[in-house]
Design an enzyme around this catalytic site. Structure first.
Site, mmCIF file in Angstrom:
data_model
loop_
_atom_site.group_PDB
_atom_site.id
_atom_site.type_symbol
_atom_site.label_atom_id
_atom_site.label_comp_id
_atom_site.label_asym_id
_atom_site.label_seq_id
_atom_site.Cartn_x
_atom_site.Cartn_y
_atom_site.Cartn_z
ATOM 1 N N GLU A 261 31.671 -9.406 15.379
ATOM 2 C CA GLU A 261 31.932 -8.808 14.071
ATOM 3 C C GLU A 261 32.427 -9.874 13.094
ATOM 4 O OE1 GLU A 261 34.653 -5.140 12.404
ATOM 5 O OE2 GLU A 261 33.660 -4.917 14.357
ATOM 6 N N ASP B 184 28.519 -5.882 12.107
ATOM 7 C CA ASP B 184 28.836 -5.607 13.509
ATOM 8 C C ASP B 184 27.557 -5.644 14.329
ATOM 9 O OD1 ASP B 184 30.576 -4.493 15.720
ATOM 10 O OD2 ASP B 184 29.084 -2.895 15.576
#
Length: 422
Positions: free
Chosen positions: A117, A16
Protein backbone atom coordinates in the site's frame (compact mmCIF):
# COMPACT_ATOMS: atom_id res chain seq x y z
CA UNK A 1 -19.36 23.55 11.44
CA UNK A 2 -16.07 23.14 9.58
CA UNK A 3 -15.08 25.70 6.93
CA UNK A 4 -13.35 23.55 4.32
CA UNK A 5 -12.02 26.63 2.53
CA UNK A 6 -9.43 26.84 5.32
CA UNK A 7 -7.95 23.44 4.46
CA UNK A 8 -5.82 22.36 1.47
CA UNK A 9 -7.35 20.32 -1.31
CA UNK A 10 -4.48 18.16 -2.48
CA UNK A 11 -4.77 15.27 -4.90
CA UNK A 12 -3.66 12.14 -3.06
CA UNK A 13 -3.88 8.58 -4.40
CA UNK A 14 -3.91 5.64 -2.00
CA UNK A 15 -3.01 2.47 -3.92
CA UNK A 16 -3.61 -0.99 -2.47
CA UNK A 17 -2.39 -4.13 -4.19
CA UNK A 18 -5.32 -6.52 -3.98
CA UNK A 19 -4.43 -9.66 -1.95
CA UNK A 20 -0.80 -8.88 -2.77
CA UNK A 21 0.99 -12.06 -1.62
CA UNK A 22 -1.71 -14.31 -3.07
CA UNK A 23 -1.85 -12.36 -6.35
CA UNK A 24 1.94 -12.48 -6.75
CA UNK A 25 1.98 -16.22 -6.09
CA UNK A 26 -0.86 -16.74 -8.55
CA UNK A 27 0.89 -14.82 -11.34
CA UNK A 28 4.12 -16.78 -10.69
CA UNK A 29 2.12 -19.94 -11.41
CA UNK A 30 0.39 -18.58 -14.51
CA UNK A 31 -2.95 -18.19 -12.73
CA UNK A 32 -5.45 -15.33 -12.82
CA UNK A 33 -5.35 -13.74 -9.33
CA UNK A 34 -9.04 -12.83 -9.50
CA UNK A 35 -10.24 -16.24 -10.65
CA UNK A 36 -8.07 -18.80 -8.85
CA UNK A 37 -8.41 -20.29 -5.36
CA UNK A 38 -5.04 -19.84 -3.71
CA UNK A 39 -3.79 -19.52 -0.13
CA UNK A 40 -0.34 -18.41 1.03
CA UNK A 41 0.90 -19.93 4.29
CA UNK A 42 4.10 -19.60 6.26
CA UNK A 43 4.96 -23.29 6.36
CA UNK A 44 3.09 -26.09 4.57
CA UNK A 45 4.57 -28.68 6.93
CA UNK A 46 2.65 -27.26 9.90
CA UNK A 47 -1.12 -27.66 9.78
CA UNK A 48 -1.48 -24.79 12.23
CA UNK A 49 0.41 -22.38 9.98
CA UNK A 50 -1.29 -18.99 9.61
CA UNK A 51 -2.90 -18.11 6.27
CA UNK A 52 -0.96 -15.00 5.28
CA UNK A 53 -2.98 -14.23 2.18
CA UNK A 54 -5.88 -15.62 0.19
CA UNK A 55 -7.11 -14.88 -3.30
CA UNK A 56 -10.38 -12.91 -3.51
CA UNK A 57 -12.41 -15.97 -4.57
CA UNK A 58 -11.00 -18.11 -1.76
CA UNK A 59 -11.94 -15.43 0.77
CA UNK A 60 -15.40 -14.86 -0.65
CA UNK A 61 -16.53 -18.42 -1.39
CA UNK A 62 -14.77 -20.35 1.38
CA UNK A 63 -14.59 -17.70 4.10
CA UNK A 64 -10.81 -17.97 4.51
CA UNK A 65 -9.58 -14.91 6.37
CA UNK A 66 -5.87 -13.97 6.26
CA UNK A 67 -4.19 -13.61 9.67
CA UNK A 68 -7.01 -15.43 11.48
CA UNK A 69 -7.49 -18.64 9.46
CA UNK A 70 -4.99 -21.48 9.68
CA UNK A 71 -4.01 -24.07 7.12
CA UNK A 72 -6.24 -26.70 8.72
CA UNK A 73 -9.23 -24.36 8.11
CA UNK A 74 -8.73 -24.62 4.33
CA UNK A 75 -11.22 -27.13 2.85
CA UNK A 76 -9.97 -30.20 1.02
CA UNK A 77 -11.02 -29.00 -2.44
CA UNK A 78 -9.14 -29.85 -5.64
CA UNK A 79 -9.53 -26.25 -6.89
CA UNK A 80 -7.58 -24.81 -3.97
CA UNK A 81 -3.81 -24.41 -4.14
CA UNK A 82 -1.83 -23.90 -0.93
CA UNK A 83 1.63 -22.39 -1.40
CA UNK A 84 4.39 -21.20 0.91
CA UNK A 85 5.25 -17.52 1.14
CA UNK A 86 8.12 -16.25 -1.01
CA UNK A 87 8.87 -13.06 0.86
CA UNK A 88 11.98 -12.01 -1.05
CA UNK A 89 10.06 -12.26 -4.35
CA UNK A 90 7.18 -10.19 -2.96
CA UNK A 91 9.62 -7.51 -1.80
CA UNK A 92 11.30 -7.38 -5.22
CA UNK A 93 7.92 -6.90 -6.91
CA UNK A 94 7.02 -4.21 -4.38
CA UNK A 95 10.24 -2.38 -5.27
CA UNK A 96 9.41 -2.58 -8.98
CA UNK A 97 5.97 -1.12 -8.30
CA UNK A 98 7.60 1.95 -6.75
CA UNK A 99 9.45 2.47 -10.04
CA UNK A 100 6.09 2.67 -11.79
CA UNK A 101 4.83 5.23 -9.26
CA UNK A 102 8.00 7.22 -9.83
CA UNK A 103 7.07 7.64 -13.51
CA UNK A 104 4.12 9.74 -12.41
CA UNK A 105 5.48 11.56 -9.35
CA UNK A 106 8.86 12.41 -7.76
CA UNK A 107 10.03 10.18 -4.90
CA UNK A 108 9.38 12.90 -2.31
CA UNK A 109 5.69 12.71 -3.26
CA UNK A 110 5.54 8.92 -2.79
CA UNK A 111 4.97 7.42 0.66
CA UNK A 112 5.33 3.64 1.05
CA UNK A 113 2.82 2.85 3.77
CA UNK A 114 3.42 -0.93 3.66
CA UNK A 115 4.67 -3.58 1.26
CA UNK A 116 1.32 -3.52 -0.57
CA UNK A 117 0.00 0.00 0.00
CA UNK A 118 1.32 3.44 -0.99
CA UNK A 119 0.27 7.08 -1.11
CA UNK A 120 1.12 9.30 -4.10
CA UNK A 121 0.65 13.06 -4.28
CA UNK A 122 -0.24 14.01 -7.87
CA UNK A 123 -0.80 17.76 -7.45
CA UNK A 124 0.27 19.83 -10.45
CA UNK A 125 0.41 16.90 -12.87
CA UNK A 126 -2.85 17.61 -14.69
CA UNK A 127 -1.18 19.24 -17.71
CA UNK A 128 1.18 16.28 -18.07
CA UNK A 129 -1.07 13.26 -17.43
CA UNK A 130 -4.59 14.56 -16.74
CA UNK A 131 -6.63 14.80 -13.55
CA UNK A 132 -6.19 12.51 -10.54
CA UNK A 133 -8.76 9.98 -11.78
CA UNK A 134 -7.03 9.75 -15.15
CA UNK A 135 -3.68 9.20 -13.44
CA UNK A 136 -5.23 6.53 -11.20
CA UNK A 137 -6.53 4.65 -14.27
CA UNK A 138 -3.12 4.93 -15.96
CA UNK A 139 -1.26 3.55 -12.95
CA UNK A 140 -3.79 0.75 -12.44
CA UNK A 141 -3.52 -0.28 -16.12
CA UNK A 142 0.29 -0.17 -16.13
CA UNK A 143 0.51 -2.37 -13.02
CA UNK A 144 -1.90 -4.87 -14.57
CA UNK A 145 -0.14 -4.87 -17.97
CA UNK A 146 3.36 -5.12 -16.46
CA UNK A 147 2.83 -7.56 -13.60
CA UNK A 148 -0.66 -8.99 -14.08
CA UNK A 149 -1.54 -7.73 -10.59
CA UNK A 150 -4.87 -6.13 -9.64
CA UNK A 151 -5.07 -3.05 -7.42
CA UNK A 152 -7.65 -0.65 -6.01
CA UNK A 153 -7.19 3.11 -5.63
CA UNK A 154 -8.73 5.74 -3.38
CA UNK A 155 -8.47 9.45 -4.19
CA UNK A 156 -8.90 12.29 -1.72
CA UNK A 157 -7.84 15.83 -0.75
CA UNK A 158 -5.60 14.42 2.00
CA UNK A 159 -4.12 11.09 3.12
CA UNK A 160 -7.03 10.28 5.42
CA UNK A 161 -9.73 10.86 2.79
CA UNK A 162 -7.77 8.91 0.16
CA UNK A 163 -7.44 5.98 2.56
CA UNK A 164 -11.14 6.11 3.47
CA UNK A 165 -12.12 6.20 -0.21
CA UNK A 166 -9.91 3.16 -0.74
CA UNK A 167 -11.19 1.13 2.22
CA UNK A 168 -14.86 2.02 2.12
CA UNK A 169 -15.67 2.36 -1.58
CA UNK A 170 -12.96 1.45 -4.11
CA UNK A 171 -13.02 -2.23 -3.16
CA UNK A 172 -16.76 -2.34 -3.81
CA UNK A 173 -16.95 -0.62 -7.20
CA UNK A 174 -16.36 -2.39 -10.50
CA UNK A 175 -13.38 -0.35 -11.75
CA UNK A 176 -11.67 -0.36 -8.32
CA UNK A 177 -11.26 3.43 -8.19
CA UNK A 178 -13.14 5.80 -5.88
CA UNK A 179 -12.78 9.51 -5.17
CA UNK A 180 -13.98 11.29 -2.03
CA UNK A 181 -14.17 15.06 -1.68
CA UNK A 182 -15.10 17.22 1.31
CA UNK A 183 -18.57 17.58 -0.21
CA UNK A 184 -19.05 13.80 0.02
CA UNK A 185 -18.53 13.64 3.80
CA UNK A 186 -22.19 13.86 4.94
CA UNK A 187 -23.34 11.13 2.53
CA UNK A 188 -20.31 8.83 2.49
CA UNK A 189 -18.36 9.25 5.74
CA UNK A 190 -20.99 10.14 8.32
CA UNK A 191 -23.07 7.08 7.49
CA UNK A 192 -20.21 4.71 8.42
CA UNK A 193 -21.13 2.35 11.28
CA UNK A 194 -19.85 0.44 13.21
CA UNK A 195 -17.07 2.87 14.02
CA UNK A 196 -14.28 0.29 13.64
CA UNK A 197 -14.86 0.39 9.87
CA UNK A 198 -13.20 3.79 9.92
CA UNK A 199 -9.42 3.83 9.59
CA UNK A 200 -7.75 4.63 12.90
CA UNK A 201 -10.55 3.38 15.15
CA UNK A 202 -9.94 -0.03 16.71
CA UNK A 203 -12.25 -2.06 18.93
CA UNK A 204 -11.05 -0.52 22.19
CA UNK A 205 -11.58 3.06 21.01
CA UNK A 206 -14.89 2.01 19.47
CA UNK A 207 -16.04 0.58 22.80
CA UNK A 208 -15.14 3.79 24.62
CA UNK A 209 -16.99 5.87 22.01
CA UNK A 210 -20.00 3.54 22.24
CA UNK A 211 -20.11 4.13 26.00
CA UNK A 212 -20.36 7.85 25.20
CA UNK A 213 -23.39 7.15 22.99
CA UNK A 214 -21.42 7.45 19.72
CA UNK A 215 -22.12 4.68 17.21
CA UNK A 216 -21.57 6.31 13.79
CA UNK A 217 -19.00 8.69 12.32
CA UNK A 218 -21.75 11.29 11.91
CA UNK A 219 -22.47 11.16 15.64
CA UNK A 220 -18.73 11.50 16.31
CA UNK A 221 -18.55 14.60 14.08
CA UNK A 222 -21.44 16.24 15.93
CA UNK A 223 -20.30 15.32 19.45
CA UNK A 224 -19.01 17.91 21.91
CA UNK A 225 -15.29 18.40 21.15
CA UNK A 226 -14.47 19.25 24.76
CA UNK A 227 -15.99 15.98 25.99
CA UNK A 228 -13.95 14.03 23.41
CA UNK A 229 -10.76 15.78 24.51
CA UNK A 230 -11.60 15.09 28.15
CA UNK A 231 -12.01 11.37 27.40
CA UNK A 232 -9.15 10.85 24.91
CA UNK A 233 -6.80 13.83 25.32
CA UNK A 234 -5.23 15.04 22.07
CA UNK A 235 -6.55 11.97 20.28
CA UNK A 236 -10.10 13.17 20.99
CA UNK A 237 -9.34 16.28 18.95
CA UNK A 238 -7.95 14.14 16.13
CA UNK A 239 -10.92 11.76 16.17
CA UNK A 240 -13.30 14.72 15.94
CA UNK A 241 -11.51 16.30 12.98
CA UNK A 242 -11.08 12.96 11.23
CA UNK A 243 -14.86 12.53 11.43
CA UNK A 244 -15.03 15.76 9.41
CA UNK A 245 -12.44 14.42 6.94
CA UNK A 246 -9.73 16.81 8.14
CA UNK A 247 -6.12 15.60 8.12
CA UNK A 248 -3.21 18.05 8.12
CA UNK A 249 -0.38 15.51 8.30
CA UNK A 250 2.33 15.75 5.67
CA UNK A 251 2.78 12.92 3.20
CA UNK A 252 4.66 10.17 5.01
CA UNK A 253 3.84 11.43 8.52
CA UNK A 254 1.78 9.30 10.92
CA UNK A 255 -1.93 9.71 10.15
CA UNK A 256 -2.67 10.32 13.82
CA UNK A 257 0.09 12.55 15.16
CA UNK A 258 1.37 11.63 18.59
CA UNK A 259 0.14 8.05 18.31
CA UNK A 260 3.53 6.55 17.42
CA UNK A 261 4.20 3.32 19.26
CA UNK A 262 6.52 0.35 18.96
CA UNK A 263 4.96 -3.08 19.00
CA UNK A 264 5.73 -6.74 18.43
CA UNK A 265 3.10 -9.43 18.04
CA UNK A 266 3.64 -13.14 17.59
CA UNK A 267 1.38 -16.12 17.03
CA UNK A 268 3.26 -19.09 18.47
CA UNK A 269 3.66 -22.26 16.45
CA UNK A 270 2.48 -24.36 19.39
CA UNK A 271 0.77 -23.92 22.73
CA UNK A 272 3.01 -22.62 25.53
CA UNK A 273 1.99 -23.42 29.09
CA UNK A 274 5.24 -23.77 31.01
CA UNK A 275 6.02 -20.48 32.71
CA UNK A 276 9.72 -20.54 31.81
CA UNK A 277 8.86 -20.98 28.13
CA UNK A 278 6.42 -18.07 28.10
CA UNK A 279 8.96 -15.87 29.87
CA UNK A 280 11.60 -16.81 27.27
CA UNK A 281 9.42 -15.51 24.43
CA UNK A 282 8.45 -12.43 26.44
CA UNK A 283 12.11 -11.52 26.89
CA UNK A 284 12.87 -12.00 23.19
CA UNK A 285 9.92 -9.81 22.22
CA UNK A 286 10.83 -7.08 24.74
CA UNK A 287 14.29 -7.06 23.16
CA UNK A 288 12.79 -6.47 19.72
CA UNK A 289 10.40 -3.73 20.90
CA UNK A 290 13.24 -1.93 22.70
CA UNK A 291 15.45 -2.23 19.63
CA UNK A 292 12.76 -0.71 17.38
CA UNK A 293 12.43 2.23 19.76
CA UNK A 294 16.20 2.74 19.91
CA UNK A 295 16.43 2.66 16.11
CA UNK A 296 14.44 5.91 16.00
CA UNK A 297 16.06 7.19 19.22
CA UNK A 298 12.75 7.07 21.06
CA UNK A 299 11.64 5.89 24.50
CA UNK A 300 8.23 5.29 26.06
CA UNK A 301 6.43 5.30 29.40
CA UNK A 302 3.45 3.02 28.74
CA UNK A 303 4.05 -0.72 28.33
CA UNK A 304 1.24 -3.00 27.19
CA UNK A 305 1.09 -6.78 27.27
CA UNK A 306 -1.44 -8.86 25.39
CA UNK A 307 -1.84 -12.60 25.91
CA UNK A 308 -4.10 -14.74 23.72
CA UNK A 309 -5.06 -18.19 24.94
CA UNK A 310 -5.22 -21.32 22.80
CA UNK A 311 -8.41 -22.46 21.09
CA UNK A 312 -7.94 -25.67 23.08
CA UNK A 313 -8.74 -23.58 26.16
CA UNK A 314 -11.65 -21.85 24.36
CA UNK A 315 -9.58 -18.76 23.49
CA UNK A 316 -9.80 -15.49 25.35
CA UNK A 317 -6.93 -13.74 27.05
CA UNK A 318 -6.11 -10.27 28.35
CA UNK A 319 -4.56 -6.96 27.31
CA UNK A 320 -3.26 -4.68 30.07
CA UNK A 321 -1.03 -1.60 30.25
CA UNK A 322 1.16 0.01 32.89
CA UNK A 323 2.74 3.47 32.82
CA UNK A 324 6.13 3.97 34.49
CA UNK A 325 7.53 7.24 35.83
CA UNK A 326 10.48 7.59 33.45
CA UNK A 327 10.53 6.83 29.69
CA UNK A 328 12.63 3.83 28.73
CA UNK A 329 13.96 1.85 25.80
CA UNK A 330 15.89 -0.60 27.97
CA UNK A 331 14.96 -4.23 27.34
CA UNK A 332 15.04 -5.39 30.95
CA UNK A 333 12.93 -2.47 32.20
CA UNK A 334 10.23 -3.29 29.65
CA UNK A 335 10.55 -6.99 30.49
CA UNK A 336 10.07 -6.40 34.24
CA UNK A 337 6.84 -4.51 33.60
CA UNK A 338 5.61 -7.25 31.27
CA UNK A 339 6.37 -9.85 33.94
CA UNK A 340 4.45 -7.83 36.51
CA UNK A 341 1.41 -7.69 34.19
CA UNK A 342 1.80 -11.37 33.32
CA UNK A 343 1.86 -12.52 36.95
CA UNK A 344 -1.09 -10.30 37.80
CA UNK A 345 -3.46 -11.31 35.01
CA UNK A 346 -2.33 -14.71 33.66
CA UNK A 347 -4.88 -17.45 34.40
CA UNK A 348 -2.66 -20.47 33.72
CA UNK A 349 -4.13 -21.41 30.33
CA UNK A 350 -2.17 -22.43 27.24
CA UNK A 351 -0.74 -19.35 25.50
CA UNK A 352 -0.83 -19.10 21.70
CA UNK A 353 -0.43 -15.39 21.03
CA UNK A 354 1.64 -12.61 22.62
CA UNK A 355 1.84 -8.88 21.88
CA UNK A 356 3.95 -6.17 23.52
CA UNK A 357 3.66 -2.42 22.88
CA UNK A 358 5.71 0.56 24.03
CA UNK A 359 3.77 3.83 23.75
CA UNK A 360 3.52 7.31 25.29
CA UNK A 361 6.64 8.06 23.26
CA UNK A 362 9.25 10.81 23.72
CA UNK A 363 12.65 11.51 22.17
CA UNK A 364 15.45 9.55 23.79
CA UNK A 365 17.42 12.81 24.05
CA UNK A 366 15.06 14.14 26.75
CA UNK A 367 15.76 11.27 29.14
CA UNK A 368 16.91 12.41 32.56
CA UNK A 369 20.14 10.64 33.52
CA UNK A 370 20.13 9.71 37.19
CA UNK A 371 23.61 9.96 38.70
CA UNK A 372 22.43 7.98 41.73
CA UNK A 373 21.57 5.01 39.47
CA UNK A 374 24.59 4.62 37.14
CA UNK A 375 23.47 1.13 36.09
CA UNK A 376 20.50 2.66 34.26
CA UNK A 377 22.86 4.72 32.12
CA UNK A 378 25.03 1.68 31.42
CA UNK A 379 22.04 -0.44 30.37
CA UNK A 380 20.77 2.38 28.18
CA UNK A 381 24.12 2.72 26.39
CA UNK A 382 24.61 -1.05 26.17
CA UNK A 383 21.40 -1.39 24.18
CA UNK A 384 22.74 0.89 21.47
CA UNK A 385 26.07 -0.97 21.36
CA UNK A 386 24.32 -4.31 20.88
CA UNK A 387 22.11 -2.78 18.16
CA UNK A 388 25.19 -1.61 16.23
CA UNK A 389 26.68 -5.11 16.32
CA UNK A 390 23.42 -6.65 15.09
CA UNK A 391 23.07 -4.04 12.35
CA UNK A 392 26.56 -4.86 11.10
CA UNK A 393 26.66 -8.65 11.50
CA UNK A 394 22.99 -9.67 11.47
CA UNK A 395 20.19 -10.04 14.02
CA UNK A 396 21.55 -13.39 15.22
CA UNK A 397 25.04 -12.02 15.95
CA UNK A 398 24.12 -11.52 19.62
CA UNK A 399 21.21 -13.37 21.19
CA UNK A 400 20.12 -13.93 24.75
CA UNK A 401 20.58 -17.44 26.13
CA UNK A 402 16.81 -18.07 26.13
CA UNK A 403 16.87 -17.91 22.32
CA UNK A 404 18.90 -21.13 22.23
CA UNK A 405 16.35 -23.04 24.28
CA UNK A 406 13.48 -25.08 22.82
CA UNK A 407 11.07 -22.28 23.74
CA UNK A 408 13.03 -19.52 22.00
CA UNK A 409 11.89 -18.25 18.61
CA UNK A 410 14.38 -15.46 17.80
CA UNK A 411 17.08 -17.76 16.38
CA UNK A 412 14.64 -19.45 14.01
CA UNK A 413 13.06 -16.15 12.97
CA UNK A 414 16.44 -14.54 12.26
CA UNK A 415 16.69 -16.65 9.10
CA UNK A 416 13.33 -15.45 7.80
CA UNK A 417 12.27 -12.42 5.75
CA UNK A 418 9.36 -10.55 7.29
CA UNK A 419 8.90 -13.46 9.68
CA UNK A 420 8.50 -15.99 6.87
CA UNK A 421 10.56 -18.02 4.45
CA UNK A 422 12.36 -16.04 1.80
Amino acid sequence: MINYDEFPRNQILCIDMKSFYASCSAVMRGLDPMECYLAVVGNKEQSGSIVLAASPKLKKEFGIKPASSRMFNIPNDSRIQVVEAQMSSYLKISTELIKIFNKYAPMEDIHIYSVDESFIKVDGLKKIFGDSKTIAHMIKKEILDTFGLPCTIGIGPNMLMAKLALDLESKEVKNGIAEWTYEDIPTKLWTVSPLRKMWGIGRRIENRLNRMGIFSVGQLAKHDLKLLEKEFGIMGNQLYHHAWGIDLSELGAPIIEGQISFAKGQILLRDYKEEHEIKAVLLEMCEEVARRARTLKKAGRTISLGIGYSDADFGGGFHRSYTIDEPTNVTMTIYKVCLMLFYKFYSGKNVRQISITLSNIVDDSVLQLNFFEPNKTKLHDLGYVVDKIRDKFGSAAILRAVSFTEAGTALKRSALVGGHKA
